[in-house]
Design an enzyme around this catalytic site. Structure first.
Site, mmCIF file in Angstrom:
data_model
loop_
_atom_site.group_PDB
_atom_site.id
_atom_site.type_symbol
_atom_site.label_atom_id
_atom_site.label_comp_id
_atom_site.label_asym_id
_atom_site.label_seq_id
_atom_site.Cartn_x
_atom_site.Cartn_y
_atom_site.Cartn_z
ATOM 1 N N CYS A 1 -1.182 9.380 3.789
ATOM 2 C CA CYS A 1 -1.251 8.962 2.383
ATOM 3 C C CYS A 1 -2.520 9.496 1.750
ATOM 4 O O CYS A 1 -2.587 9.716 0.552
ATOM 5 C CB CYS A 1 -1.208 7.443 2.295
ATOM 6 S SG CYS A 1 -2.468 6.668 3.302
ATOM 7 N N GLU B 1 0.864 -1.187 0.000
ATOM 8 C CA GLU B 1 0.000 0.000 0.000
ATOM 9 C C GLU B 1 0.897 1.231 0.000
ATOM 10 O O GLU B 1 1.665 1.429 0.940
ATOM 11 C CB GLU B 1 -0.936 -0.032 1.209
ATOM 12 C CG GLU B 1 -1.932 -1.188 1.149
ATOM 13 C CD GLU B 1 -2.710 -1.221 -0.164
ATOM 14 O OE1 GLU B 1 -3.215 -0.162 -0.600
ATOM 15 O OE2 GLU B 1 -2.784 -2.297 -0.788
#
Ligand code: NAD
Length: 516
Positions: free
Chosen positions: A321, A287
């Site tokens: 993020c 990820e």
């Protein structure tokens, strides 16, 4: 074991005086424990390599949070031995028993909530509220994945064949490397580790070098919760050395990574090799980063959009993020929106994270300061600086919340992840162009649209290519169980943490057909 349905852990607001006093106490208590040394843990035994990672407080870097022993390849080999030997029993431990360890760990974290919050404030530079949200999310992951594993242990429904007894069930993969980032130092580390463990795997956990003490706190919680020795081996170390060795090792079965695109792609490449002695195709869960956009059209609620932008762009200093790093506004509202965002941004307070008077704290380290300032310098030369644009005085790593306007689509600041408090405004002719600009990136993690038009909401649902799309709300703050999280394109493998599918990344299905 009776298990109640999963419920999201509420986050503290620290608005009550008693909560504030309790948090101040927790900070004082944790301060008395700074500077300790944390060993590696291999097969349940503390081990010291003699070499250290020093963790410091980003609000005042002269304050050492702790030193953590640094693993080297020899110790990684020992940890792999310990993990494989623990795998024999742990993989056959009933799912409900494995889940119980997670539930106990959640209860321990709840009981130590403010203390863990305090470690977050001091080691990661999170504000009180951001710190507590991270601890609450760690608790959510433990509660949620425990329940998901109990569900996955139920018989798989198959189509019966006459004359056969057919069944299918999930088994774990083996020993995995868990490599989390520093920006959600407890939540992401806990979620990645707990998912692999509850599925019956054993792990080598390599925490991020900026927040290894929080990693050590997690390892201690899991031990106290009754996790058998060798299931979780704690092996802090330098990414480039320990990470590469572990990822490339023939006895590593899977790698679960969350971090930058650069490192994630390197891991993906290394893991694709099959060195002599390796008997499997390594599974990689990766990820990665984002270049998340908030799109605002001429019908959107500008006040709500401005609030959503400021919180998404500058909460935890933009080091998420999911942080908003692009605002793509249609021409008709661009200037008005920019003025509102500027006003709200200039009202933000910034200072040491332990003082709740400040909304923003420091960025994580000197390297981050330099990287972010590099983008700011580029912005000054190629776009219009609206506010911020500088490092603030103080020993800590403080950067003023920064807005650039008239950033050109396709340019560096519009395409690359900054991972700091910098947001780029991009002007679009109309809705169609705005959406096209939003999608024109190698990433695809989060995004928001602010519009009152139902047809556009519908179009965004179909066309805005991000793993997590939000409508008329901020683009940060995914909730376990409610917002399965993970990105498209080079934002990652779309593993969808906090979803019913996530544990499948750590399992394989075995089918058995017996003739009757
Ligand atoms: P990073 O890639 O620098 O480090 C992540 C982890 O990888 C750390 O533990 C680090 O020590 C380790 N590492 C470094 N080099 C390695 C190597 N060669 N082999 C193996 N491991 C290695 O990222 P970071 O600075 O810790 O985190 C910030 C990044 O993470 C941002 O790009 C952010 O967008 C991303 N992120 C993504 C998500 C998500 O869910 N998609 C969540 C949080 C953070």
């Amino acid at each position: 074991m009776a298990v109640e349905p999963y419920r999201h852990e509420p986050v503290l607001t620290f608005s009550r005086v008693e909560e504030q006093a309790a948090m101040r106490d927790a900070l004082a208590r944790v301060r008395t424990r700074l500077g300790r040394r944390y060993p590696l843990i291999i097969g349940g035994q503390p081990r010291d390599s003699g070499e250290s990672i020093v963790s410091v407080n980003p609000s005042r870097p002269e304050e050492v949070i702790g030193t953590v022993a640094r693993a080297a390849p020899g110790l990684i080999d020992e940890a792999l031995d310990a993990a494989w030997s623990a795998f024999a029993d742990w993989s056959r431990t009933p799912a409900a028993e494995r889940a119980r360890v997670l539930f106990k760990a959640a209860a321990i974290m709840r009981a130590r909530r403010l203390e863990l919050d305090a470690w977050e404030v001091l080691e990661a530079g999170k504000s009180w509220v951001e710190a507590d949200a991270d601890v609450a999310e760690a608790i959510d992951f433990l509660e949620y994945y425990g329940r998901q594993m109990i569900r996955l242990a139920e018989p798989v429904v198959l189509t019966p064949l006459p004359g056969e007894d057919d069944e299918a069930f999930y088994i774990p993969l083996g020993v995995g490397a868990i490599i989390p980032p520093w920006n959600f130092p407890l939540a992401i580390l806990t979620g990645m580790s707990a998912a692999a463990i509850v599925a019956g795997n054993t792990i080598l956990l390599k925490p991020a070098s900026a927040t290894p003490v929080l990693g050590a706190q997690f390892a201690a919680v899991m031990e106290e919760a009754g996790l058998p020795p060798g299931v979780l081996n704690f092996v802090p170390g330098e990414g480039a050395v320990v990470g590469d060795y572990l990822v490339g090792h023939p006895r590593t079965r899977f790698i679960s990574f969350t971090g930058s695109r650069e490192v994630g792609l390197r891991i993906n490449r290394l893991a694709a090799e099959t060195p002599p002695g390796q008997r499997w195709i390594k599974r990689v869960v990766a990820e990665l980063g984002g270049k998340d956009a908030i799109v605002v059209d001429e019908t959107g609620d500008l006040e709500a959009a401005a609030r959503g932008i400021v919180v998404s762009a500058f909460g935890f200093q933009g080091q998420k993020c999911s942080a908003c790093s692009r605002v793509i506004a249609v021409d008709a509202v661009y200037d008005d929106l920019l003025a509102r965002v500027r006003e709200m941004t200039e009202a933000l307070t910034i200072g040491p994270a332990e003082d709740p008077a400040y909304f923003m704290g420091p960025v994580i380290d000197e390297q981050a300061v330099n990287k972010i300032l590099g983008y700011i310098e580029w912005g000054k030369a190629h776009a219009r600086l609206i506010t911020g644009g500088e490092r603030l005085p103080g020993p800590g790593y403080f950067i003023a919340p920064t807005i650039f306007a008239d950033v050109v689509p396709g340019s560096k600041l519009e395409q690359e992840e900054v991972f700091g408090p910098v947001v780029a405004f991009i002007r679009a002719r109309d809705w169609a162009e705005a959406l096209a600009i939003a999608n024109d990136t190698v990433y695809g993690l989060t995004g928001s649209v602010y519009t009152r038009r139902r047809d556009r909401i519908q179009e965004a649902r179909q066309v805005f290519h991000v793993g997590n799309l939000y409508i008329n709300r901020k683009c940060t703050g995914a909730v376990v169980g409610a917002h399965p999280f993970g990105g498209f394109n080079l934002s990652g493998t779309d593993s969808k943490t906090g979803s019913p599918d996530y544990l499948l990344w750590f399992l394989q299905m075995k089918a058995v057909g017996e003739a009757l």
